[in-house]
Design a protein around this motif. Sequence first.
Motif, PDB file in Angstrom:
ATOM      1  N   ILE A 766       0.828  -1.213   0.000  1.00  0.00           N
ATOM      2  CA  ILE A 766       0.000   0.000   0.000  1.00  0.00           C
ATOM      3  C   ILE A 766       0.857   1.255   0.000  1.00  0.00           C
ATOM      4  N   ALA A 767       2.181   1.088   0.214  1.00  0.00           N
ATOM      5  CA  ALA A 767       3.075   2.243   0.198  1.00  0.00           C
ATOM      6  C   ALA A 767       3.641   2.530  -1.192  1.00  0.00           C
ATOM      7  N   ILE A 768       3.213   1.753  -2.215  1.00  0.00           N
ATOM      8  CA  ILE A 768       3.700   1.990  -3.583  1.00  0.00           C
ATOM      9  C   ILE A 768       3.043   3.253  -4.129  1.00  0.00           C
ATOM     10  N   THR A 769       3.854   4.135  -4.691  1.00  0.00           N
ATOM     11  CA  THR A 769       3.344   5.374  -5.287  1.00  0.00           C
ATOM     12  C   THR A 769       3.846   5.483  -6.721  1.00  0.00           C
ATOM     13  N   GLY A 770       3.069   6.135  -7.552  1.00  0.00           N
ATOM     14  CA  GLY A 770       3.497   6.426  -8.922  1.00  0.00           C
ATOM     15  C   GLY A 770       3.135   5.363  -9.936  1.00  0.00           C
ATOM     16  N   TYR A 771       2.548   4.229  -9.482  1.00  0.00           N
ATOM     17  CA  TYR A 771       2.166   3.194 -10.445  1.00  0.00           C
ATOM     18  C   TYR A 771       0.786   3.528 -10.994  1.00  0.00           C
ATOM     19  N   GLU A 772       0.689   3.673 -12.311  1.00  0.00           N
ATOM     20  CA  GLU A 772      -0.556   4.148 -12.914  1.00  0.00           C
ATOM     21  C   GLU A 772      -1.615   3.059 -13.005  1.00  0.00           C
ATOM     22  N   MET A 809      21.887  -0.055  -8.679  1.00  0.00           N
ATOM     23  CA  MET A 809      20.817   0.781  -8.139  1.00  0.00           C
ATOM     24  C   MET A 809      20.076  -0.012  -7.061  1.00  0.00           C
ATOM     25  N   GLN A 810      19.781   0.655  -5.972  1.00  0.00           N
ATOM     26  CA  GLN A 810      19.026   0.005  -4.897  1.00  0.00           C
ATOM     27  C   GLN A 810      17.538   0.098  -5.213  1.00  0.00           C
ATOM     28  N   ARG A 811      16.923  -1.038  -5.367  1.00  0.00           N
ATOM     29  CA  ARG A 811      15.504  -1.105  -5.702  1.00  0.00           C
ATOM     30  C   ARG A 811      14.791  -2.094  -4.775  1.00  0.00           C
ATOM     31  N   HIS A 812      13.519  -1.764  -4.499  1.00  0.00           N
ATOM     32  CA  HIS A 812      12.655  -2.663  -3.727  1.00  0.00           C
ATOM     33  C   HIS A 812      11.742  -3.371  -4.712  1.00  0.00           C
ATOM     34  N   LEU A 813      11.798  -4.713  -4.748  1.00  0.00           N
ATOM     35  CA  LEU A 813      11.076  -5.501  -5.737  1.00  0.00           C
ATOM     36  C   LEU A 813       9.800  -6.086  -5.141  1.00  0.00           C
ATOM     37  N   PHE A 814       8.757  -6.058  -5.952  1.00  0.00           N
ATOM     38  CA  PHE A 814       7.474  -6.684  -5.583  1.00  0.00           C
ATOM     39  C   PHE A 814       7.157  -7.728  -6.651  1.00  0.00           C
ATOM     40  N   LEU A 815       7.138  -8.996  -6.253  1.00  0.00           N
ATOM     41  CA  LEU A 815       6.883 -10.082  -7.197  1.00  0.00           C
ATOM     42  C   LEU A 815       5.418 -10.489  -7.126  1.00  0.00           C
ATOM     43  N   PHE A 822       9.648  -2.711  -9.986  1.00  0.00           N
ATOM     44  CA  PHE A 822      10.886  -2.140  -9.452  1.00  0.00           C
ATOM     45  C   PHE A 822      10.543  -0.772  -8.866  1.00  0.00           C
ATOM     46  N   CYS A 823      10.810  -0.595  -7.574  1.00  0.00           N
ATOM     47  CA  CYS A 823      10.496   0.666  -6.901  1.00  0.00           C
ATOM     48  C   CYS A 823      11.718   1.162  -6.137  1.00  0.00           C
ATOM     49  N   LYS A 824      11.732   2.464  -5.911  1.00  0.00           N
ATOM     50  CA  LYS A 824      12.801   3.075  -5.119  1.00  0.00           C
ATOM     51  C   LYS A 824      12.244   3.411  -3.747  1.00  0.00           C
ATOM     52  N   LYS A 825      12.941   2.909  -2.750  1.00  0.00           N
ATOM     53  CA  LYS A 825      12.472   3.114  -1.386  1.00  0.00           C
ATOM     54  C   LYS A 825      12.878   4.499  -0.899  1.00  0.00           C
ATOM     55  N   ARG A 826      11.892   5.214  -0.321  1.00  0.00           N
ATOM     56  CA  ARG A 826      12.163   6.538   0.223  1.00  0.00           C
ATOM     57  C   ARG A 826      11.694   6.576   1.671  1.00  0.00           C
ATOM     58  N   GLU A 827      12.444   7.267   2.490  1.00  0.00           N
ATOM     59  CA  GLU A 827      12.079   7.420   3.897  1.00  0.00           C
ATOM     60  C   GLU A 827      12.186   8.883   4.284  1.00  0.00           C
ATOM     61  N   GLU A 828      11.219   9.345   5.025  1.00  0.00           N
ATOM     62  CA  GLU A 828      11.253  10.732   5.463  1.00  0.00           C
ATOM     63  C   GLU A 828      10.523  10.850   6.788  1.00  0.00           C
ATOM     64  N   LYS A 835      10.326   7.512  10.839  1.00  0.00           N
ATOM     65  CA  LYS A 835      10.432   7.628   9.397  1.00  0.00           C
ATOM     66  C   LYS A 835       9.338   6.841   8.708  1.00  0.00           C
ATOM     67  N   THR A 836       8.821   7.431   7.654  1.00  0.00           N
ATOM     68  CA  THR A 836       7.760   6.797   6.875  1.00  0.00           C
ATOM     69  C   THR A 836       8.358   6.270   5.577  1.00  0.00           C
ATOM     70  N   ALA A 837       8.149   5.009   5.306  1.00  0.00           N
ATOM     71  CA  ALA A 837       8.687   4.409   4.084  1.00  0.00           C
ATOM     72  C   ALA A 837       7.643   4.463   2.982  1.00  0.00           C
ATOM     73  N   SER A 838       8.092   4.804   1.778  1.00  0.00           N
ATOM     74  CA  SER A 838       7.230   4.732   0.598  1.00  0.00           C
ATOM     75  C   SER A 838       8.067   4.189  -0.547  1.00  0.00           C
ATOM     76  N   TYR A 839       7.396   3.644  -1.551  1.00  0.00           N
ATOM     77  CA  TYR A 839       8.077   2.988  -2.669  1.00  0.00           C
ATOM     78  C   TYR A 839       7.634   3.654  -3.960  1.00  0.00           C
ATOM     79  N   SER A 840       8.566   4.393  -4.541  1.00  0.00           N
ATOM     80  CA  SER A 840       8.279   5.118  -5.776  1.00  0.00           C
ATOM     81  C   SER A 840       8.512   4.202  -6.974  1.00  0.00           C
ATOM     82  N   PHE A 841       7.460   3.994  -7.749  1.00  0.00           N
ATOM     83  CA  PHE A 841       7.542   3.078  -8.898  1.00  0.00           C
ATOM     84  C   PHE A 841       8.522   3.592  -9.943  1.00  0.00           C
TER      85      PHE A 841
END
Length: 910
Positions: A766-772, A809-815, A822-828, A835-841
Amino acid sequence: ILSCCKQKISVFPCTDEIMQQEIRPLVAVDIIEQLHRQFAILSGGRGKDGAPIITFPEFAGFSEIPDDDFLNVVTYLTSIPSLEAASIGFIIIIDRRRDKWSAVKASLTRIAVTFPGNLQLVFVLRPSRFIQRAIADIGIKLYRDDFKMKVPIIMLNSVSDLHGYIDKSQLTRELGGTLEYGHSQWIHHRTAIENFAMTVKTTAQMLQTFGTDLAETELPNDVQCTEELLSSHTEHHSKLKDELKLAVKQGATLLTCIREPVTRSANSKLSPDELENVATVERLLAQLDETEKAFDQFWTKHHLKLEQCLQLRHFEHDFREVKLTLDNLMETLAGFADIGDSVTRVENLLKEQKHLEEKGQEPLEKAQSLALHGEQLIQNNHYAIDSIRPKCVELRRICDDFTNETKKKYDILGKSLELHKQLDKASQWCEAGIYLLASQAVDKCQSQEGAETALVEIEKFLVTAKEHQLSNLKEFYNQFDMILTPEIKANAQRIVQKLEDVQEMFDKRQVSLKKLAAKQTRPVQPVAPHPESSPKRASPKITRPAAVEMTFRGFLCVVKAINRNTNFFFTCAWLTHSTLLSFSHIINELIETERVYVEELQSIIEGYASEMDNPNLVHLIPSALQNKKEILFGNLPEIYYFHNRIFLKEIENCIENPELLARCFLKRKEDLQIYEKYCQNKPRSEALWRQCGDSIFFQECQRKLDHKLSLDAYLLKPVQRITKYQLLLKEMLKCSKNSEGTAELEEALATVLDIIKSVNDSMHQIAITGYEGDVSELGKLLMQGSFNVWTDHKKGHNKVKDLARFKPMQRHLFLYTKMLLFCKKREENTDGHEKTASYSFKNSLKVINAVMVGEGNKSGVLTDRDASSVELKNTWISEIRKVLTGQLEACRGRAHRAAAGNVSFSCSCV
């Protein structure tokens, strides 16, 4: 019938006919003298079609009656019958049998000119003398047109002729009929009816005026005025009720009088006019009754409001008095800052504090009783709930503040007493030590025996040092930090210095005494000891193992919930007192903790969720929480229903049949998926809690439940519970290893672990963002994790940026079953929280083109980063192979079916 006023009683819900009718100018009492002359009567008889009959009996001075008197009487008589009867038309009977033609002519002329009603027929009993009858016959023919009557004028020779037109029962005895008529009685009845109508009107107007006054009355602001107003209104109400009773009694008496002939003789019948009189009185009585009921209903509401107003004023008055008393006590308590400088002083302060507490007990009890009374007023639907409730809250707050402040003062004085007692004991110990040293005679200590005796005395005294001396000064300061003042610190330092001085004195005295004792000691010859006097060796102590506590509390569940697009990481460590826990103990622990869990869920739903719908607490709910109960609690009611109605009962059945426990988890595998929905909603719930968690509403609910922890701690219970199951099942497997039922337990454990993994993965998803696209269309989420990713280019590296891209490149994979994301993990940091983790597609790859983890081809290479273990790598490889194999088999199956149907089919899965 008298009609009164056009107005209606607006205060009451009913509409009174009397108050709506037009005012008519005449009543019987106004023309009573003219009515008594009896030159025109309304006997009550009716024609065959119901037309009212007005009779003009023989009257010697008919022509001499003034026009106004004649018009008033005729107008009044025509107004008495009902509108329905009057619309038929009146029948006029003119009796001139003993008179002359001139009297007949005068009567017809006057009636034609002044009769106000609708005429139907005119009967004239012509003069009985022959000459006058002949003249009448001629005159009626000659002067008919002069009478200006559009109705027939029938000349009759005798009453027998009249009987041919009108029934005898509708004619008086003077006209040869049987109708009973008494003119005096008729006037009496008419006067009584009209008086009663006026009474009803006057009563209605009084009720209207009183009701209007009540409606416009402003409620007083003090007890005395409210009591006076309530007494005044109640007294006025009683008088009006008496007036109503008199009016009803008057109407009932009148009705009895009208019906008297029928009551006296069963053969008697009331005339139509008398029946109309009865109906009129009954209608007036009914209207009076309706008015009374409406007034009583209005008065009940008004009286209730006045009583509630008086209750409110008493409540407010008592509130002000109690609050003033408690405020003064709080002010006194606040000024009670002295903590004492000695034991005696502190003890006196404690007595004063006790006296102040006792003094506050009565107002505290009054405040609590008043708050309870206020709650009762609210429950009784008092109109001033919004004014009463804050005062109840204020009363409880003041009571709590006084109690807490009193307890705080007791704690401080208790600490002060303990401190000064310790200082006094230390000082007394110093004084006793100095006295002991001073009391040891120098001459007696010169001998060995005297020196040894003195040493023993000193050693015995020094043993008491720990009981009477101060502890470490730093620890002392930490222990009494809340009450330490510069004076107390200085005193403590003086006593510590004194202790050190006394201790130094003892040390020096011991050194001297030991020297004296050693100088006079004679050498001892070595002698072989006798067996019985030889020292015995201490037998080794046999250490017995402490009893093993057979409880199941050795677990630590850490749940990390991060706001927004958050994920849940479940990490559990097993902390057990013994590895010898029996299977039955574990089941008992499971059942007991399950019961506690269900009770906690019930307390959350009833103590918090249901209270959000409580109208008495609506004003305490913050606006940000309005209509967001489902966000805060998620599907907690669904979880409670499942465990209370189903799961708890099933595992309770396992007490006698422990082997059925694993089947409970296997059977309810699908039902336990409800935790996934709860955990997915948890970030939204926590964000809402951070926004509204400190509201008075939650504090009030927590106070009522007597919970030591706030709501957010209880909302973690479902997350903790689902992880608890795996620990229980693991421990069961230890106890039942290599025994019957182990396979089912392993399968149940795998089921619970799969649910936890599914929850964990879904929280990442549910933290994946940017996937259309819609991730739900990608199939089941099989794996997720972080990796280093390299990309390779067929054309080589022609640009600097291509060379840069060759770096990992560091990527978080969802199979998924259909796609690899392939997503990029971001924390802020968010709002000062974790910190809140999100995964940018970033990219996607269809599974049919996927590359095995740890293997490469021209399109790309993946290697695990977060977990470099071979086991994790093999798990990913295994999952991808399973997906590819399943797709290949499905593809071949479709090709086979197509070939059987002679349909061409191409497969690109290989």
